[in-house]
Design a protein around this motif. Structure first.
Motif, short mmCIF file in Angstrom:
data_model
loop_
_atom_site.label_atom_id
_atom_site.label_comp_id
_atom_site.label_asym_id
_atom_site.label_seq_id
_atom_site.Cartn_x
_atom_site.Cartn_y
_atom_site.Cartn_z
N GLY A 601 -44.08 23.91 -16.85
CA GLY A 601 -43.59 24.98 -17.70
C GLY A 601 -42.43 25.69 -17.06
O GLY A 601 -41.60 25.07 -16.39
N SER A 602 -42.36 27.00 -17.24
CA SER A 602 -41.28 27.79 -16.65
C SER A 602 -41.75 28.52 -15.40
O SER A 602 -41.10 29.45 -14.95
N LEU A 603 -42.87 28.11 -14.84
CA LEU A 603 -43.38 28.76 -13.64
C LEU A 603 -42.55 28.42 -12.41
O LEU A 603 -42.43 29.23 -11.49
N LEU A 604 -41.99 27.22 -12.37
CA LEU A 604 -41.19 26.76 -11.25
C LEU A 604 -39.76 26.54 -11.68
O LEU A 604 -39.48 26.22 -12.84
N THR A 605 -38.86 26.68 -10.74
CA THR A 605 -37.46 26.37 -11.00
C THR A 605 -36.92 25.60 -9.81
O THR A 605 -37.44 25.71 -8.69
N ILE A 606 -35.92 24.81 -10.02
CA ILE A 606 -35.32 23.99 -8.96
C ILE A 606 -33.88 24.42 -8.77
O ILE A 606 -33.09 24.43 -9.71
N ARG A 607 -33.55 24.79 -7.56
CA ARG A 607 -32.18 25.16 -7.23
C ARG A 607 -31.73 24.33 -6.04
O ARG A 607 -32.33 24.39 -4.98
N ASP A 608 -30.68 23.56 -6.26
CA ASP A 608 -30.10 22.75 -5.19
C ASP A 608 -31.15 21.87 -4.52
O ASP A 608 -31.18 21.71 -3.30
N GLY A 609 -32.03 21.30 -5.34
CA GLY A 609 -33.04 20.38 -4.83
C GLY A 609 -34.24 21.02 -4.20
O GLY A 609 -35.13 20.33 -3.71
N THR A 610 -34.31 22.35 -4.20
CA THR A 610 -35.45 23.07 -3.63
C THR A 610 -36.24 23.75 -4.74
O THR A 610 -35.66 24.27 -5.69
#
Length: 971
Positions: A601-610
């Motif tokens: 869902g929207s619980l996690l986000t990915i920024r620059d592979g992290t």
């Protein structure tokens, strides 16, 4: 710069030359028109004590008396404070004149042709018209004297005060044609060069070139003076400087942060004063604003809490109060815009604003730009070049106070660590610079900023009441707009207002998104439609969890969420593949791993592979409200899984010389991370596996002590992979963490499996890393060279006998057991005279003959702080608070937090090249063919040495003599 000072007898004397602006005391300055040269007191008159009979001496007396009346001991007059026979001094003075007038505490305009008149308070009309006839308003040099000073007062021939620049602004505007805004302090850079030249048009100078030279400060240009070249040639040279400056600024500009700020404010529907007013009364903000030693303010908070609006509001408020005395430079990072999501872009934006306000500083940029052009800002070395330029600029003595603002540091996705290091460095290196930044509560950012000295944190979460009030004001404003645009009746407006204020959870972002959606809906059944929006973030998160539970991917989503919830730092997609069983073998299929993370869902986000939680409250919600969902067997079991899978993955990945460095003495600075990185999926595992083991072991109901016993997975890993793990720690630059981790592991085994033979292995392994930490962290492959300097009965040496460098023999052999020396702390450049432990035994202080005091972490051996002292200290001891050292030279303040100062970089020195075996110049390395081979433990470092063939003999201060032989098959 020289200054005049009046002594008790009324005589004037010249001071010595002040080398820089920082050493100059407060002073007054005189603006006047010159009499005939013979009637003006000169530099020579003042040095010889003559000139009192000259008519111009009256001006010196007036200036000295008025300065004394205003509480100033020093004053400056151009006729006698410059040695005009020294052309270099004269040239420097002319190029510095504008700055000298600007920096003066008071400037007195002495109108020698405005003599006694009927001046009556409140009745200016009899003399107003006479003011414009004064010669002072017609001379070229007095234009900069009108514009530069911060305090400018007008006096008649008889010393009667006529007014100041503010009270006389309308008269001065009529006389000079200079806009009132320029008279009131608007930066001259806001006016075009052509416009500023117009202000000089009706003025005259004695020498034709001076009509141009007197404009240098007004144009913020510095050129050498060539009297005799003519006004035309001088103007041409000035225009060339201006043209090159404009080209340089144009090439530098990537975006105009001023326009970005306006765009952001417009996107948010305008900046509402009530959304940020609270921060102006906040003690943390006031400390940063008012305390000259507080140079870094970090505003941190969760997404949607209004950080950007707060920063915009602060910029507006400071612009109103400080724009005339300081530079305000800002930049808004945005992850989704490739132009403004990197450290180089931030630096370009800040420099663009700074140099636009103080153009003379462009000289630092032009040194390189004139040779390279626009490529300076765009090639692979752009960051390095701009970083050096920026550092030079903020340390320039002529820079005015500069405030740098960076919004959304967490959205700077390229080279953020470099940017943070630069911020920390410049905040402590220049008293003219202040930083204010906003970001999410990111540990990586906090860790970097910890190195700053006088920093202030302003946490939105710690100011919840203020933020809540601001959110309520924001909602009232937005609902009022909605009611007007959507024609809500009073009942509808009240219903929407109540719903938003009840469910916003003090989050601007939630309220803004709901209002945005409502604006696209008709007013029909608006109250019913409100129910479509989850009430508050927790309800939204709960809805997400329910959706996951009903999906076909519920098991893998739970495992991913559980893993991300327990790790000690955000993990990368590659690291996640090592930690979650279902992702085994997918390290090369990161697109698929990304899709799996997106299933959460929207619980996690990915920024620059992290991978990050989209919001800190999302993680809080999981750990508070959804424990049974993501931790059906408890969180400790997940810690065990992370620990177990870490050992499996490292056992399969770690090997000798994993980066193919080859040379045994290859330094960590020479090491380059290969692409692809064979350790990319193992970084987190190497650093934190012991922490997860300890967390799991804290639950005695589920802990299985067999993992710590002989033949268990820990015992097996240490016996087979320990040196390869140390190599990896060195490559990660985390040897200090490794020392602490091994101490924790030894303590755990002592508590849970003391009788196990694993205890002997781990104790020896802990001694090995403690003793050889310095060598291994400086050169990763010294993990294997260190075997030669380990005791003959060392367990680790015996286990890894085959990893010893071949062809090297140490004579006589090492002692059988580890010595009583636990570790050697290296850093002082001379003898240590005194040491002391803190009362809690966590820190060790050492005072050296090199006139420094160092504070060390007693467990890891890491240097936490270095303090320069004025004398060699014979005795030191911590006080009970641990914040101060009592010494024979007074009290020394020390910090309980890590404030390690980066090592200074020295100029490159040409080193003599030797074939065969030798010592390096510092006597810390045995070299072979001028390449580092073995780093010597401190007790093996020689006071003398001799080479014979492939054998080097070394005499050590403790009386020991030993030899090292390198064979032809050395490897």
């Amino acid at each position: 710069m020289r200054l005049l000072r009046c002594n008790d007898t009324g005589e004037f004397s010249l001071s010595e030359v002040f080398a820089n602006d920082e050493t100059i005391p407060p002073y007054a300055i005189l603006s006047h028109t010159w009499l005939e040269d013979a009637q003006e007191p000169t530099f020579e008159d003042l040095t010889k004590g003559t000139g009192r009979a000259k008519l111009g001496y009256k001006k010196l007396q007036f200036c000295g008396e008025q300065a004394y009346y205003d509480g100033l001991q020093y004053f400056w007059v151009d006729t006698c404070c410059i040695n005009k026979s020294n052309f270099a001094e004269l040239s420097q003075a002319i190029n510095s004149m504008f700055r000298w007038y600007r920096n003066a505490a008071r400037c007195y305009v002495y109108l020698s042709d405005f003599k006694d008149r009927c001046i009556v308070d409140g009745l200016r009309s009899p003399w107003d018209s006479e003011l414009g006839r004064s010669k002072w308003f017609t001379r070229g040099w007095t234009l900069q004297e009108l514009l530069a000073p911060r305090s400018l007062e007008f006096f008649s021939y008889d010393g009667i005060r006529l007014g100041d620049r503010s009270s006389l602004r309308e008269q001065i505007k009529q006389i000079t044609g200079v806009p009132v805004s320029a008279l009131q302090g608007t930066r001259l850079s806001q006016f075009s060069a052509d416009e500023r030249f117009l202000w000089m048009e009706r003025r005259q100078t004695k020498r034709p070139e001076d009509k141009v030279y007197s404009m240098l400060g007004i144009l913020d240009v510095e050129i050498p003076l060539y009297y005799g070249e003519g006004a035309g040639n001088a103007a041409k040279r000035v225009q060339e400087v201006i043209d090159k400056r404009e080209i340089c600024l144009r090439d530098l500009r990537l975006t105009d942060p001023y326009d970005d700020k306006k765009r952001i404010e417009n996107t948010k529907g305008g900046l509402l004063v009530d959304s940020y007013r609270w921060v102006l009364q906040n003690p943390d903000f006031q400390q940063w604003r008012d305390n000259s030693q507080s140079r870094l303010l970090w505003i941190k908070g969760d997404p949607g809490k209004g950080k950007t609006m707060v920063l915009c509001g602060i910029i507006n408020e400071l612009s109103a109060s400080l724009a005339k005395t300081a530079h305000l430079c800002y930049f808004f990072c945005q992850a989704t815009d490739s132009r403004i999501n990197g450290a180089t872009a931030v630096l370009r934006g800040l420099l663009f604003m700074l140099l636009s306000q103080q153009p003379s500083l462009i000289a630092h940029l032009r040194k390189k730009h004139d040779r390279t052009g626009k490529v300076l800002f765009e090639d692979a070395n752009a960051w390095v070049a701009l970083c050096d330029i920026f550092t030079d600029i903020v340390q320039d003595p002529s820079i005015e106070i500069a405030y740098f603002f960076i919004d959304a540091l967490d959205e700077c996705i390229i080279d953020l660590p470099r940017l943070l290091d630069l911020i920390v460095q410049t905040s402590s290196a220049s008293s003219q610079v202040k930083w204010i930044m906003s970001s999410r509560n990111w540990p990586d950012i906090e860790e970097r900023l910890e190195r700053a000295g006088d920093k202030v944190r302003l946490s939105l979460e710690l100011n919840a009441d203020s933020v809540s009030a601001a959110v309520r004001s924001y909602i009232e404003h937005k609902v009022s707009q909605l009611a007007r645009d959507k024609k809500y009746n009073d009942q509808m407006q009240r219903a929407v207002l109540d719903y938003l204020q009840t469910n916003a959870n003090d989050t601007f972002l939630w309220a803004a998104l709901v209002c945005q959606n409502l604006n696209q809906m008709s007013q029909v059944n608006i109250v019913k439609k409100l129910e479509a929006f989850p009430p508050g973030l927790d309800s939204l998160y709960n809805q997400m969890i329910q959706r996951i539970n009903k999906s076909n991917d519920v098991d893998i989503c739970r495992r991913v969420l559980a893993t991300v919830a327990v790790v000690y730092r955000p993990v990368t997609l590659q690291e996640l593949t090592s930690l979650v069983e279902e992702l085994d073998g997918m390290a090369e299929e990161l697109g698929l791993v990304r899709d799996i993370v997106d299933l959460c869902g929207s619980l996690l986000t990915i920024r620059d592979g992290t991978i990050y939680f989209v919001h800190q409250s999302a993680k809080d919600f999981l750990l508070r409200e959804a424990l049974d969902v993501i931790f059906p067997s408890g969180s400790k079991v997940v810690h065990y899984t992370v620990f177990f899978r870490s050992l499996l993955a490292m056992s399969a990945t770690l090997q000798r010389d994993v980066y193919r460095l080859s040379a045994l003495g290859c330094s960590i600075e020479q090491t380059k991370q290969p692409n692809p990185d064979p350790l990319a999926a193992s970084w987190y595992l190497c650093i934190y596996w012991i922490d997860h083991l300890c967390d799991w072991s804290s639950d005695s109901l589920i802990f299985d002590a067999s993992v710590l016993k002989n033949g268990g997975i820990v015992d097996s890993f240490i016996r087979k992979k320990y040196l390869y793990w140390l190599e990896a720690l060195s490559l990660y630059r985390t040897m200090s963490k490794g020392v602490v981790s091994m101490s924790r592991l030894e303590a755990l085994i002592k508590e849970r499996a003391a009788a196990s033979s694993t205890m002997e292995v781990v104790r020896d392994a802990r001694r090995f890393i403690t003793y050889h930490k310095s060598a291994i962290e400086s050169s990763p492959l010294q993990a294997y060279g260190a075997l030669l300097f380990s005791p003959t009965r060392s367990v680790i040496r015996a286990l890894f006998k085959d990893e010893e460098p071949q062809g090297i023999v140490i004579k006589p052999g090492m002692q059988e057991q580890w010595s009583s020396c636990l570790s050697t702390l290296e850093g002082h450049s001379n003898s240590v005279w005194s040491v002391a432990f803190s009362h809690d035994s966590t820190r060790l202080a050492s005072a050296s003959y090199d006139r420094t005091v160092k504070v060390w972490d007693a467990h890891s051996g890491e240097c936490l702080q270095t303090v320069d002292v004025e004398k060699v200290l014979d005795h030191i001891s911590f006080d009970s608070s641990g914040n101060y050292l009592n010494t024979d030279g007074g009290v020394v303040s020390v910090s309980a937090q890590s404030t390690t100062t980066p090592a200074s970089v020295s100029a490159e020195t040409r080193i003599a090249q030797y074939q065969g075996i030798a010592l390096d110049r510092a006597c810390t390395w045995i070299t072979y063919n001028s390449q580092n081979l073995l780093k010597l433990p401190s007790e093996y470092r020689p006071s003398c040495s001799k080479v014979l063939g492939n054998v080097i003999a070394l005499g050590v201060g403790n009386g020991r003599v030993w030899m090292c032989e390198v064979g032809r098959n050395m490897s």
